[in-house]
Design an enzyme around this catalytic site. Structure first.
Site, mmCIF file in Angstrom:
data_model
loop_
_atom_site.group_PDB
_atom_site.id
_atom_site.type_symbol
_atom_site.label_atom_id
_atom_site.label_comp_id
_atom_site.label_asym_id
_atom_site.label_seq_id
_atom_site.Cartn_x
_atom_site.Cartn_y
_atom_site.Cartn_z
ATOM 1 C CE1 TYR A 155 44.858 32.959 29.637
ATOM 2 C CE2 TYR A 155 44.167 30.952 30.752
ATOM 3 C CZ TYR A 155 43.848 32.148 30.140
ATOM 4 O OH TYR A 155 42.542 32.533 30.030
ATOM 5 C CE LYS A 159 43.685 35.612 31.798
ATOM 6 N NZ LYS A 159 43.207 36.995 31.528
#
Length: 303
Positions: A155, A159
């Site tokens: 993640y 991002k």
């Protein structure tokens, strides 16, 4: 804030932050394409918006493949005649520490967050350039991508890459009048309920409907609706000169993230051997290293 001449796609907008974004855009007059992987969830979101007088249609498909990106743009053009705003919000979590994270855990998150952002923005930009009237890219990042977060290799990596792409797009698209910005929200959602440090405050919110000031102001965490106003602003004509930026927003706090900059520099004729680095490290660099991970007030850490 008048968005009545705008048409927006919001990925992952059946619930949570995405629904808040879509609802706020519609409230200001924009027509919205809702996206979710579940038909009932997507239809319920459309019903919520239309019941309030807004305009919305749904595309049920997983974000990531180019085919989905094309369906989303096509739906905007077919139902509303154009596309002006692409908000890439869709996301999933597969949290595990590095040594337990599988290839599937990694690939699934990268596919939705990173590839999904790329494919949807690419298709949107093709349409924007065809229309010749500019456009708005609003890519959803995360503080995890800016600071890192335990158990989120996939993640945080995705991002961080989203913000890197936004900076590149800001340069590539400027002449076409297309802006590209990243928004890193912090809000009470199904995704943040799994974060242990937030658990007691989220439980408090469920019981009382409120979050304490230290969370809303110092941590910058609130409801999805607290984030949505920034999305509407960035979609508007008022934001035409803002591009390449990464915003932090949540609760009662709105802020800009800095872009990476050199913080300490040394020079050595002929380059640096390992011994040269060792000699320079305590003099120039040792007291300039930066922390990793989110930093929270002591009051929050102690609870």
């Amino acid at each position: 804030m008048d968005l009545s001449n705008k048409v927006a796609v919001v990925t992952g907008s059946g619930q949570g932050l995405g629904l808040a974004y879509a609802t706020e855009l519609a409230r200001h007059g924009a027509a919205v394409v809702i996206n979710d992987v579940d038909r009932a969830t997507a239809d319920a979101a459309v019903a919520t918006i239309t019941a309030a007088g807004g305009r919305a249609v749904a595309v049920v498909a997983p974000v990531g493949p180019t085919e989905t990106a094309r369906k989303l743009v096509a739906a905007a053009v077919e139902h509303f005649g154009r596309l002006d705003v692409m908000v890439t919000n869709a996301g999933i979590l597969r949290d595990k520490v590095l040594w337990k994270m599988t290839d599937d855990d990694f690939d699934a998150v990268i596919d939705v967050h990173l590839r999904g952002t790329f494919t949807c923005v690419r298709e949107a930009v093709l349409r924007f350039r065809e229309q010749g009237e500019g456009g708005r890219i609003i890519a959803i990042g995360s503080p995890a991508g800016q600071r890192g977060n335990f158990g989120q290799t996939n993640y945080a990596g995705a991002k961080a890459a989203v913000v890197g792409m936004v900076r590149t797009w800001a340069m590539e698209l400027q002449r076409a009048g297309i802006t590209a910005n990243a928004v890193c929200p912090v809000a009470v959602t199904a995704m943040t309920e799994t974060v242990p440090i937030f658990a007691p405050y989220i439980e408090q919110m469920k019981q009382t409907g409120e979050l304490p000031a230290v969370i809303r102001r110092e941590v910058g965490m609130g409801t999805p609706e607290d984030v949505a106003g920034l999305i509407a602003f960035l979609a508007s004509d008022d934001a035409a000169a803002i591009t390449g930026q990464a915003f932090s927003v949540g609760g009662d706090r709105l802020a800009l993230w800095s872009h990476p900059q050199l913080t300490a520099t040394a020079f050595h004729d002929g380059g640096f051997s390992a011994d040269d680095v060792a000699a320079q490290w305590p003099i120039v660099f040792a007291d300039r290293v930066e922390s990793v991970g989110e930093e929270f007030p002591e009051e929050v850490l102690a609870k």
